[in-house]
Design a protein around this motif. Structure first.
Motif, PDB file in Angstrom:
ATOM      1  N   LEU A 185      54.224   3.618  -4.691  1.00  0.00           N
ATOM      2  CA  LEU A 185      54.732   4.729  -5.499  1.00  0.00           C
ATOM      3  C   LEU A 185      55.540   4.205  -6.677  1.00  0.00           C
ATOM      4  O   LEU A 185      55.412   4.696  -7.810  1.00  0.00           O
ATOM      5  CB  LEU A 185      55.587   5.652  -4.643  1.00  0.00           C
ATOM      6  N   ILE A 193      53.895   5.317 -10.069  1.00  0.00           N
ATOM      7  CA  ILE A 193      54.630   6.442 -10.644  1.00  0.00           C
ATOM      8  C   ILE A 193      55.618   5.961 -11.694  1.00  0.00           C
ATOM      9  O   ILE A 193      55.646   6.448 -12.825  1.00  0.00           O
ATOM     10  CB  ILE A 193      55.367   7.249  -9.550  1.00  0.00           C
ATOM     11  N   ILE A 240      58.553  15.483 -10.379  1.00  0.00           N
ATOM     12  CA  ILE A 240      57.629  14.607  -9.651  1.00  0.00           C
ATOM     13  C   ILE A 240      58.400  13.626  -8.767  1.00  0.00           C
ATOM     14  O   ILE A 240      58.034  13.394  -7.603  1.00  0.00           O
ATOM     15  CB  ILE A 240      56.728  13.838 -10.642  1.00  0.00           C
ATOM     16  N   SER A 255      59.505  15.147  -5.687  1.00  0.00           N
ATOM     17  CA  SER A 255      58.408  15.481  -4.787  1.00  0.00           C
ATOM     18  C   SER A 255      57.996  14.304  -3.910  1.00  0.00           C
ATOM     19  O   SER A 255      57.439  14.505  -2.827  1.00  0.00           O
ATOM     20  CB  SER A 255      57.186  15.951  -5.600  1.00  0.00           C
ATOM     21  N   TRP A 256      58.265  13.079  -4.370  1.00  0.00           N
ATOM     22  CA  TRP A 256      57.800  11.892  -3.654  1.00  0.00           C
ATOM     23  C   TRP A 256      58.903  11.129  -2.920  1.00  0.00           C
ATOM     24  O   TRP A 256      58.660  10.544  -1.867  1.00  0.00           O
ATOM     25  CB  TRP A 256      57.130  10.918  -4.630  1.00  0.00           C
ATOM     26  N   TYR A 257      60.118  11.125  -3.489  1.00  0.00           N
ATOM     27  CA  TYR A 257      61.158  10.237  -2.978  1.00  0.00           C
ATOM     28  C   TYR A 257      62.196  10.980  -2.144  1.00  0.00           C
ATOM     29  O   TYR A 257      62.504  12.150  -2.394  1.00  0.00           O
ATOM     30  CB  TYR A 257      61.850   9.515  -4.138  1.00  0.00           C
ATOM     31  N   THR A 311      50.943  14.846  -6.859  1.00  0.00           N
ATOM     32  CA  THR A 311      52.010  15.106  -5.892  1.00  0.00           C
ATOM     33  C   THR A 311      51.484  14.841  -4.478  1.00  0.00           C
ATOM     34  O   THR A 311      50.274  14.769  -4.268  1.00  0.00           O
ATOM     35  CB  THR A 311      52.517  16.560  -5.986  1.00  0.00           C
ATOM     36  N   PRO A 312      52.374  14.693  -3.471  1.00  0.00           N
ATOM     37  CA  PRO A 312      51.900  14.346  -2.120  1.00  0.00           C
ATOM     38  C   PRO A 312      50.859  15.312  -1.554  1.00  0.00           C
ATOM     39  O   PRO A 312      49.940  14.893  -0.848  1.00  0.00           O
ATOM     40  CB  PRO A 312      53.187  14.372  -1.286  1.00  0.00           C
ATOM     41  N   THR A 360      47.342  14.721  -3.852  1.00  0.00           N
ATOM     42  CA  THR A 360      46.964  13.430  -4.423  1.00  0.00           C
ATOM     43  C   THR A 360      45.576  12.980  -3.963  1.00  0.00           C
ATOM     44  O   THR A 360      45.190  13.175  -2.806  1.00  0.00           O
ATOM     45  CB  THR A 360      47.995  12.351  -4.053  1.00  0.00           C
ATOM     46  N   LYS A 416      49.040   8.958   2.716  1.00  0.00           N
ATOM     47  CA  LYS A 416      49.171  10.315   2.184  1.00  0.00           C
ATOM     48  C   LYS A 416      49.894  11.214   3.173  1.00  0.00           C
ATOM     49  O   LYS A 416      50.757  12.015   2.793  1.00  0.00           O
ATOM     50  CB  LYS A 416      47.786  10.885   1.857  1.00  0.00           C
ATOM     51  N   ALA A 418      53.558  10.256   3.188  1.00  0.00           N
ATOM     52  CA  ALA A 418      54.245  10.741   1.988  1.00  0.00           C
ATOM     53  C   ALA A 418      54.661  12.194   2.144  1.00  0.00           C
ATOM     54  O   ALA A 418      55.772  12.593   1.753  1.00  0.00           O
ATOM     55  CB  ALA A 418      53.341  10.583   0.768  1.00  0.00           C
ATOM     56  N   ARG A 430      57.720  12.600   4.538  1.00  0.00           N
ATOM     57  CA  ARG A 430      58.996  12.024   4.116  1.00  0.00           C
ATOM     58  C   ARG A 430      59.929  13.030   3.471  1.00  0.00           C
ATOM     59  O   ARG A 430      61.128  12.796   3.367  1.00  0.00           O
ATOM     60  CB  ARG A 430      58.740  10.870   3.132  1.00  0.00           C
TER      61      ARG A 430
END
Length: 479
Positions: free
Chosen positions: A25, A29, A141, A144-146, A214-215, A218, A228, A231, A234
């Motif tokens: 990521l 990203i 974004i 959305s991931w971290y 986004t998760p 993706t 996936k 992600a 998380r």
């Protein structure tokens, strides 16, 4: 203390495969978003660089026309905030971000053909709409991931990339003036915009091919099915999308999040005024006794974003390590704004004081990463759409005020001393300390309500742990 800090910097993970996922990521990203923001800020800063190295004379600027161009840009940037973040629900980020980049690259190159300040005004308005996708959209974004323990550091790296664009822009203009001025019958500042646009296009292509969206949606080829799923697991489970409707707008305005974070960033945006309005460059350009060369006008102000990069990375990393105490930056900003303004007012003829205070004021840029990470942290248990709108509204509100604030308090005709702006900075810095304290109180109250009475948040609604009954009308974020 030292060992735990080193462990934090290493980003140790508990879930199998999580370290590898985060590394992927970070690469795909952060590289794209940082390059995108770097080019975004390179373009913005280079308007000032062009202005002080020939554009002012070539296009016969009068009075406050330079500030008017910045205001027109701000208006377009403000208009684009919320629509661009909402567009991320309907257009994949992998398509949306690079498309915006291609358009603003073309408009940047078109600036080289400008023959009058009004030409630049028209170009910058539309350019701003497409550039508005970058800052708020990337923070959405990232959120959305971290996870909350990862977010500040990544937000800091992203913000620092934009400041790097500001800093490097001066050196680029210096190099172009020395090597390309007059080439093909074009002045150096015109070549600057052509080169800016050209180097943007390969980054846009990179985004088209490899950005992971986004998760939930993706299709990135470098992520396995297990990664996936990991992600998605998380981050808290919240509703993927809330239709933009009257009921959704009522919900936005019934929570404290929208009001408090929007006003926070309005105030914070004006505490950045020394740097965002390029006051050091304008101070040097209008100095009554000292005459600076073109190279000095381009190179000396690069110290401001350099300080901003160091402060951004320091505070973003520190607040992550301290468990997300993003509010500490608000108090740092208040202290910085009052002291720097007071000393500039007290010593109007001391050039060394002015340089020192403008450099110190660059540390205020740290609020960009920390405050947007703060919003992502607090809104982590709310609908994604609410988080997207709040983040976009923060930037929209700030730019709406800045559209006239910069002219009223920091117009080029007020150079070199900007006395009115110094008093305005003292006022907003005091307001920053007060508002930060109020927002902390609201956050603590909300978290206490979430914990007391055995409730948790599911899709924005309050759920009783004992009965599992959902009250769609009651939300933790309600005022």
């Amino acid at each position: 203390m030292t060992s735990s800090f080193l462990q934090y910097l290493q980003g140790s993970k508990n879930s199998p495969g999580e370290r590898k996922l985060v590394q992927k990521l970070d690469f795909f990203i952060l590289t794209f978003c940082c390059l995108m923001y770097f080019l975004n800020y390179l373009d913005r800063s280079n308007l000032t660089n062009a202005y002080v190295t020939g554009m002012q004379q070539d296009l016969d600027f009068k009075g406050n026309q330079f500030n008017q161009i910045n205001t027109v840009f701000t208006v377009g940037y403000t208009i684009g905030q919320v629509p661009c973040n909402i567009a991320l629900y309907y257009i994949k980020p992998r398509i949306f971000f690079p498309s915006c980049m291609v358009v603003w690259a073309a408009l940047t190159m078109a600036t080289a053909a400008a023959q009058h300040p009004r030409d630049i005004m028209a170009i910058r308005f539309f350019q701003a709409i497409f550039e508005s996708s970058t800052f708020a959209g990337t923070h959405y974004i990232l959120g959305s991931w971290y996870t909350s323990s990862e977010l500040g550091k990544r937000s800091g790296i992203f913000t620092a990339s934009g400041l790097a664009g500001t800093m490097i822009g001066g050196f680029i203009q210096t190099g172009i003036n020395s090597s390309m001025d007059g080439l093909g019958g074009l002045n150096g500042w015109r070549w600057l915009f052509i080169i800016d646009g050209i180097i943007t296009l390969p980054v846009a292509l990179y985004g088209f091919l490899l950005f992971p969206d986004t998760p939930q949606n993706t299709n990135a080829p470098y992520l396995t099915a297990e990664e996936k799923a990991l992600a998605i697991s998380r981050v808290p489970e919240v509703s993927e999308k809330t239709p933009i409707s009257l009921s959704f707008l009522k919900h936005c305005f019934s929570t404290w999040y929208w009001y408090f974070f929007t006003i926070l960033w309005i105030i914070a945006g004006e505490t950045e005024s020394f740097s965002s309005n390029s006051l050091l460059a304008l101070y040097m350009n209008a100095h009554p006794t000292k005459k600076y060369t073109k190279a000095q006008k381009n190179n000396y102000p690069t110290g401001v974003p350099a300080v901003g990069i160091v402060a951004t990375l320091f505070w973003a990393t520190l607040t992550d390590f301290m468990g997300g105490k993003r509010y500490l930056v608000g108090y740092w900003i208040a202290i910085t704004g009052v002291i720097t303004s007071a000393l500039i007012l007290a010593y109007p003829d001391r050039t060394s004081i002015h340089f020192g205070m403008y450099y110190w004021a660059g540390s205020v840029y740290a609020c960009q990463a920390t405050f947007f990470a703060w919003a992502n942290d607090v809104l982590r248990y709310e609908e994604d759409s609410l988080r997207a709108v709040v983040i976009a509204s923060m930037n929209m509100g700030s730019n709406a005020i800045n559209a006239w604030w910069s002219i009223v308090f920091y117009g080029a005709n007020f150079a070199p001393y900007f006395v009115r702006g110094m008093w305005a900075m003292i006022a907003v810095s005091i307001a920053m300390a007060i508002w930060t304290a109020l927002l902390v109180w609201m956050q603590v109250r909300t978290e206490r309500r979430r914990e007391e009475g055995g409730v948790y948040v599911s899709h924005g609604a309050v759920v009783n742990k004992q009965s599992d009954e959902v009250d769609e009308g009651q939300r933790v974020g309600a005022v």
